[in-house]
Design a protein around this motif. Structure first.
Motif, PDB file in Angstrom:
ATOM      1  N   PRO A  53       0.959  -1.018   0.178  1.00  0.00           N
ATOM      2  CA  PRO A  53       0.042  -0.057  -0.188  1.00  0.00           C
ATOM      3  C   PRO A  53       0.872   1.020   0.313  1.00  0.00           C
ATOM      4  CG  PRO A  53      -0.292  -1.152   1.846  1.00  0.00           C
ATOM      5  CD  PRO A  53       0.578  -2.294   1.418  1.00  0.00           C
ATOM      6  N   ARG A  54       0.428   2.276  -0.517  1.00  0.00           N
ATOM      7  CA  ARG A  54       0.836   3.793  -0.863  1.00  0.00           C
ATOM      8  C   ARG A  54       0.948   4.464   0.784  1.00  0.00           C
ATOM      9  NH1 ARG A  54      -0.004   8.232  -4.944  1.00  0.00           N
ATOM     10  NH2 ARG A  54       1.039   6.359  -6.833  1.00  0.00           N
ATOM     11  N   TRP A  55       2.136   4.584   1.602  1.00  0.00           N
ATOM     12  CA  TRP A  55       1.473   5.730   3.020  1.00  0.00           C
ATOM     13  C   TRP A  55       1.086   6.884   2.316  1.00  0.00           C
ATOM     14  CZ3 TRP A  55       3.943   9.430   4.962  1.00  0.00           C
ATOM     15  CH2 TRP A  55       3.858   9.970   5.996  1.00  0.00           C
ATOM     16  N   THR A  56       0.280   7.525   2.609  1.00  0.00           N
ATOM     17  CA  THR A  56      -0.133   9.012   2.904  1.00  0.00           C
ATOM     18  C   THR A  56      -0.451   9.895   3.538  1.00  0.00           C
ATOM     19  OG1 THR A  56      -2.813   7.684   3.297  1.00  0.00           O
ATOM     20  CG2 THR A  56      -1.902   7.478   0.781  1.00  0.00           C
ATOM     21  N   GLY A  57       0.371   9.708   4.680  1.00  0.00           N
ATOM     22  CA  GLY A  57       0.041  10.191   5.766  1.00  0.00           C
ATOM     23  C   GLY A  57      -0.900   9.935   6.608  1.00  0.00           C
ATOM     24  N   ALA A  58      -2.248   8.505   6.530  1.00  0.00           N
ATOM     25  CA  ALA A  58      -2.887   8.850   7.135  1.00  0.00           C
ATOM     26  C   ALA A  58      -3.062   7.872   8.239  1.00  0.00           C
ATOM     27  CB  ALA A  58      -4.746   8.608   6.474  1.00  0.00           C
ATOM     28  N   THR A  59      -1.336   6.609   9.091  1.00  0.00           N
ATOM     29  CA  THR A  59      -1.477   6.054   8.949  1.00  0.00           C
ATOM     30  C   THR A  59      -0.190   6.058   9.416  1.00  0.00           C
ATOM     31  OG1 THR A  59      -0.634   4.648   7.191  1.00  0.00           O
ATOM     32  CG2 THR A  59      -2.780   4.223   7.927  1.00  0.00           C
ATOM     33  N   ALA A  81       5.328   4.111  12.214  1.00  0.00           N
ATOM     34  CA  ALA A  81       6.590   3.725  13.383  1.00  0.00           C
ATOM     35  C   ALA A  81       5.970   2.054  13.195  1.00  0.00           C
ATOM     36  CB  ALA A  81       5.543   3.949  14.872  1.00  0.00           C
ATOM     37  N   GLY A  82       7.240   1.521  12.780  1.00  0.00           N
ATOM     38  CA  GLY A  82       8.213   0.373  13.476  1.00  0.00           C
ATOM     39  C   GLY A  82       7.582  -0.313  12.133  1.00  0.00           C
ATOM     40  N   ARG A  83       7.979   0.297  10.716  1.00  0.00           N
ATOM     41  CA  ARG A  83       7.501  -0.218   9.896  1.00  0.00           C
ATOM     42  C   ARG A  83       8.670   0.186   8.455  1.00  0.00           C
ATOM     43  NH1 ARG A  83       1.024  -0.390   8.204  1.00  0.00           N
ATOM     44  NH2 ARG A  83       1.443  -1.821   6.973  1.00  0.00           N
ATOM     45  N   THR A  84       8.803  -0.500   7.465  1.00  0.00           N
ATOM     46  CA  THR A  84       9.891  -0.178   6.842  1.00  0.00           C
ATOM     47  C   THR A  84       8.652   0.388   5.290  1.00  0.00           C
ATOM     48  OG1 THR A  84      11.402  -2.311   7.127  1.00  0.00           O
ATOM     49  CG2 THR A  84      11.395  -1.243   4.932  1.00  0.00           C
ATOM     50  N   ILE A  85       9.820   1.779   4.620  1.00  0.00           N
ATOM     51  CA  ILE A  85       8.851   2.028   3.580  1.00  0.00           C
ATOM     52  C   ILE A  85      10.028   2.421   2.347  1.00  0.00           C
ATOM     53  CG2 ILE A  85       9.052   4.136   4.701  1.00  0.00           C
ATOM     54  CD1 ILE A  85       6.028   5.727   2.995  1.00  0.00           C
ATOM     55  N   LEU A  86       9.108   1.945   1.584  1.00  0.00           N
ATOM     56  CA  LEU A  86      10.295   2.604  -0.187  1.00  0.00           C
ATOM     57  C   LEU A  86       9.552   3.543  -0.437  1.00  0.00           C
ATOM     58  CD1 LEU A  86      11.952   1.654  -1.932  1.00  0.00           C
ATOM     59  CD2 LEU A  86      10.356  -0.074  -2.895  1.00  0.00           C
ATOM     60  N   VAL A  87      10.451   4.312  -0.457  1.00  0.00           N
ATOM     61  CA  VAL A  87      10.574   6.387  -0.957  1.00  0.00           C
ATOM     62  C   VAL A  87      11.543   5.725  -2.930  1.00  0.00           C
ATOM     63  CG1 VAL A  87      10.334   8.133  -1.060  1.00  0.00           C
ATOM     64  CG2 VAL A  87       9.997   6.920   0.980  1.00  0.00           C
ATOM     65  N   HIS A  88      10.289   6.152  -3.396  1.00  0.00           N
ATOM     66  CA  HIS A  88      10.784   5.966  -4.602  1.00  0.00           C
ATOM     67  C   HIS A  88      10.817   7.474  -5.618  1.00  0.00           C
ATOM     68  CE1 HIS A  88       7.021   4.655  -6.199  1.00  0.00           C
ATOM     69  NE2 HIS A  88       6.419   4.182  -5.129  1.00  0.00           N
ATOM     70  N   ASP A 106      12.329  10.257  11.988  1.00  0.00           N
ATOM     71  CA  ASP A 106      11.526  10.615  12.940  1.00  0.00           C
ATOM     72  C   ASP A 106      10.179  10.064  13.347  1.00  0.00           C
ATOM     73  OD1 ASP A 106      13.477  12.391  12.342  1.00  0.00           O
ATOM     74  OD2 ASP A 106      12.863  14.268  12.108  1.00  0.00           O
ATOM     75  N   ARG A 107       9.378   9.683  12.832  1.00  0.00           N
ATOM     76  CA  ARG A 107       8.045   8.835  12.768  1.00  0.00           C
ATOM     77  C   ARG A 107       8.710   7.474  13.358  1.00  0.00           C
ATOM     78  NH1 ARG A 107       3.169  11.511   9.898  1.00  0.00           N
ATOM     79  NH2 ARG A 107       3.330  13.849  10.241  1.00  0.00           N
ATOM     80  N   GLY A 108       9.467   6.862  12.691  1.00  0.00           N
ATOM     81  CA  GLY A 108       9.630   5.845  13.035  1.00  0.00           C
ATOM     82  C   GLY A 108       9.295   3.891  12.237  1.00  0.00           C
ATOM     83  N   LEU A 141       4.711  13.180  -0.525  1.00  0.00           N
ATOM     84  CA  LEU A 141       5.640  12.768   0.809  1.00  0.00           C
ATOM     85  C   LEU A 141       5.123  14.464   1.256  1.00  0.00           C
ATOM     86  CD1 LEU A 141       8.704  11.529   1.212  1.00  0.00           C
ATOM     87  CD2 LEU A 141       6.231  10.389   1.642  1.00  0.00           C
ATOM     88  N   PRO A 142       5.263  15.872   0.327  1.00  0.00           N
ATOM     89  CA  PRO A 142       4.465  16.713   1.143  1.00  0.00           C
ATOM     90  C   PRO A 142       3.438  17.116   1.496  1.00  0.00           C
ATOM     91  CG  PRO A 142       5.866  17.557  -0.767  1.00  0.00           C
ATOM     92  CD  PRO A 142       6.518  15.847  -1.232  1.00  0.00           C
ATOM     93  N   HIS A 143       2.685  16.501   0.638  1.00  0.00           N
ATOM     94  CA  HIS A 143       1.167  16.007   0.606  1.00  0.00           C
ATOM     95  C   HIS A 143       0.949  15.397   1.764  1.00  0.00           C
ATOM     96  CE1 HIS A 143      -3.190  15.771   0.313  1.00  0.00           C
ATOM     97  NE2 HIS A 143      -3.052  14.548   0.163  1.00  0.00           N
ATOM     98  N   ALA A 144       1.588  14.330   2.039  1.00  0.00           N
ATOM     99  CA  ALA A 144       1.731  13.320   3.515  1.00  0.00           C
ATOM    100  C   ALA A 144       1.534  14.160   4.662  1.00  0.00           C
ATOM    101  CB  ALA A 144       2.266  12.187   2.824  1.00  0.00           C
ATOM    102  N   PHE A 145       2.647  14.710   4.543  1.00  0.00           N
ATOM    103  CA  PHE A 145       2.819  15.622   5.580  1.00  0.00           C
ATOM    104  C   PHE A 145       1.910  16.925   5.721  1.00  0.00           C
ATOM    105  CE2 PHE A 145       6.821  12.999   5.449  1.00  0.00           C
ATOM    106  CZ  PHE A 145       6.666  12.601   7.128  1.00  0.00           C
TER     107      PHE A 145
END
Length: 616
Positions: free
Chosen positions: A353-359, A362-369, A389-391, A434-438
């Motif tokens: 799943p795509r990270w959108t800032g809604a979840t 922390a504790g998860r591995t995220i690939l930023v492409h 910084d968010r873990g 990421l700017p939108h997610a943050f």
């Protein structure tokens, strides 16, 4: 009434139908039905009468009753007509199929069937129906014309040429067929033939705007832009509200940098059709290109009023909003970029799943492409430490030239070169999402610099390499970038001659490879250190920049790199600068050590260079 007499009455009724004397036809048919209540032909033709007077449902009922007693080609065909009038398209298609099945050599059901299939978007099936029709009725000019048009739409261009030529063989003076043939020939790059056919269409129909527009299009593709302009102008003079010709003429003028006239033409197109989304989007792009961002925003919003799901309109609106610093709304709109047909980076298809800032990551591995150009990735890399910084454990996929730079970014656990399979991850995100997610706004942009670190060994290597050539004040210089996305942002090195007159300055070229070839002959008096054959990647560039007192650059990756390193940076911007530089500002909210020097007139660098030289 005997069966023979009934047959005579029905034949007379058919003649009345052909003569449009429907009351007389109805009288004859009712007489037959009084004597023979279930007579299939009388029911059928009474249904035809009902259809012709607009009693569609009665027609369907009568013709269906006829077919329940006797199946025949004409009744199935006419029931298809009635069902089509009632909007029951699938049932109409089934009736036409039944008619053809009964009498495949009878042509009358093929054309209405093809038209219905086209109405439903079933082009390949309609194509097969039309192919059968021209076998059954080889002199059907409409069928050949439709077949050629459909072949062209489906990119069967050689077959479309054959179909149009078959039409012309029967009807040599068909301007429409000559015009359509010219378009197919032009797409096949058979330009001389295309122009000849388009000219023939104009000869046959000199007052037809379509013919002149087609001629303009073929001439343009043949490289005869002057004649193309004349043809488009003729089409527009014949029909000032002809949006397609206005658009073609405007697009050609835009390519020739006649932007004001192009805008006038697309404004004319907007007045002719206020809901023409393509014209509105082009107008929005032209207004952005000329620095008229409020008008660009208005045009994009008008396009969205006509089609709220149009990706290009959302894209233009996003860039306009971002250029005004309305980041929260602008970055939300910017997510439409993946659906824009001219977007430079293809969308990635990950099962994660795509990270959108809604979840919480922390504790998860995220690939930023990474996406788009080098400068985009350097600018927005600042958001990667926020994920850490968010873990989150942060993996970054980027072009090889950026790998060394990204490895020096706080919070990045691992860097993967584009094309290399990444290790396992649970979430993913495009970098510029990421700017939108943050929830980024002008007030909360991460602006701490430097956010890249140069390895001490790399820095020392370049310190030793440059020490013998540096002077008391050392300035990095970048004058050329890639032609995409905007060739206007580059400056010939010769136009930077005023900088050479500033005493005590040593310039260091930060150009890569062939883009730095002008360094072989710098302006008179300019002391220029040329590193173009030594800089291997952006980490090399960063190590060099870190040795300098100032960087003077056009809007390219070097501007972002110098700004991200916290080195004083003077960025020279075109008149209609990219959205990230906002409007009428001499500073940047993204880079606290950057100053902006803007063109005051389109494509004129002299005043920019003069101001830079004065400040230097």
């Amino acid at each position: 009434m005997t069966p023979e007499q009934a047959g005579e009455q029905i034949q007379q009724a058919i003649e009345h139908i052909r003569g449009r004397d429907l009351p007389a036809a109805e009288q004859k048919l009712m007489a037959v039905l009084r004597a023979h209540p279930n007579h299939p032909d009388a029911l059928h033709y009474l249904g035809v009468v009902a259809l012709q007077v607009g009693q569609t449902h009665k027609a369907i009922e009568l013709i269906s009753a006829s077919l329940s007693r006797a199946r025949n080609f004409a009744a199935f065909t006419n029931l298809g007509h009635a069902l089509r009038s009632a909007g029951q398209l699938d049932q109409a298609i089934a009736c036409y199929d039944q008619a053809i099945g009964l009498e495949p050599r009878q042509p009358d059901a093929y054309m209405p069937l093809a038209l219905l299939l086209l109405q439903q978007g079933k082009k390949e099936i309609a194509l097969r129906v039309l192919q059968k029709l021209v076998q059954v009725r080889s002199n059907d000019t409409q069928a050949h014309l439709m077949l050629g048009t459909l072949y062209s739409e489906l990119e069967y261009l050689e077959k479309s040429v054959s179909a149009f030529r078959a039409h012309i063989a029967i009807q040599p003076d068909s301007a429409e067929a000559h015009g359509r043939l010219s378009m197919s020939l032009s797409k096949l790059k058979r330009h001389e033939e295309a122009v000849a056919e388009a000219r023939r269409a104009v000869e046959l129909a000199p007052q037809l705007p379509d013919a002149w527009n087609n001629l303009g299009w073929c001439l343009d593709r043949a490289g005869k832009t002057g004649e193309a302009l004349e043809a488009y102008r003729k089409a527009v003079s014949l029909n000032p509200n002809y949006v397609l010709a206005l658009g073609n003429l405007g697009a050609l003028l835009e390519r020739q940098d006649h932007l004001d006239e192009a805008i006038e033409l697309f404004e004319q197109a907007r007045r002719a059709d206020p809901k023409h989304v393509e014209a509105l989007n082009t107008l929005a792009g032209l207004y952005s290109k000329t620095g008229r961002y409020e008008e660009a925003l208005a045009a994009s919003e008008q396009a969205l009023a006509a089609n709220p799901r149009d990706a290009s309109a959302h894209g233009h609106r996003a860039l306009a909003l971002l250029s005004f610093g309305k980041y929260e709304e602008g970055f939300k709109e910017y997510e439409w970029r993946w659906e824009c047909k001219d977007f430079t980076t293809p969308a990635r298809d990950f099962p994660q799943p795509r990270w959108t800032g809604a979840t919480d990551p922390a504790g998860r591995t995220i690939l930023v492409h990474c996406e788009q150009g080098y400068g985009d990735n350097i600018q927005f890399a600042r958001f990667l430490p926020l994920l850490s910084d968010r873990g989150a454990t942060v993996l970054v996929e980027c072009p090889v030239a950026l790998c060394g730079l990204m490895e020096g970014l706080r919070g990045v656990s691992r860097v993967i070169a584009t094309g290399v399979r990444p290790p396992s991850f649970e979430l993913q995100a495009p970098l510029l999402s990421l700017p939108h997610a943050f929830g980024t706004t002008l007030d909360n942009i991460p602006r701490d610099v430097p956010y890249f670190a140069v390895q001490s060994s790399r820095g020392e290597k370049w310190r030793q390499r440059l020490a013998p050539q540096l002077g008391q004040f050392n300035v990095g210089l970048v004058w050329r970038g890639n032609t995409k996305p905007n060739p206007r942002r580059s400056i010939p090195l010769a136009e930077l001659a005023p900088l050479a007159r500033v005493q005590g300055v040593t310039f260091v070229s930060l150009q890569f490879g062939a883009q730095g070839i002008e360094a072989d002959a710098p302006p008179a008096g300019m002391r220029l250190v040329d590193l173009r054959n030594e800089l291997k990647d952006f980490l090399d560039s960063a190590a060099v920049i870190s040795q300098l007192d100032l960087v003077i650059t056009i809007d390219t990756a070097a501007a972002h790199l110098a700004g991200a390193l916290g080195v004083p940076t003077w960025t020279m911007l075109i008149f209609s600068a990219d959205w990230r530089w906002l409007h009428h500002r001499e500073d940047s909210p993204w880079y606290p050590t950057m100053r902006l020097f803007r063109q005051s007139r389109l494509d004129r660098w002299d005043d920019v260079v003069a101001r830079v030289a004065d400040e230097l």
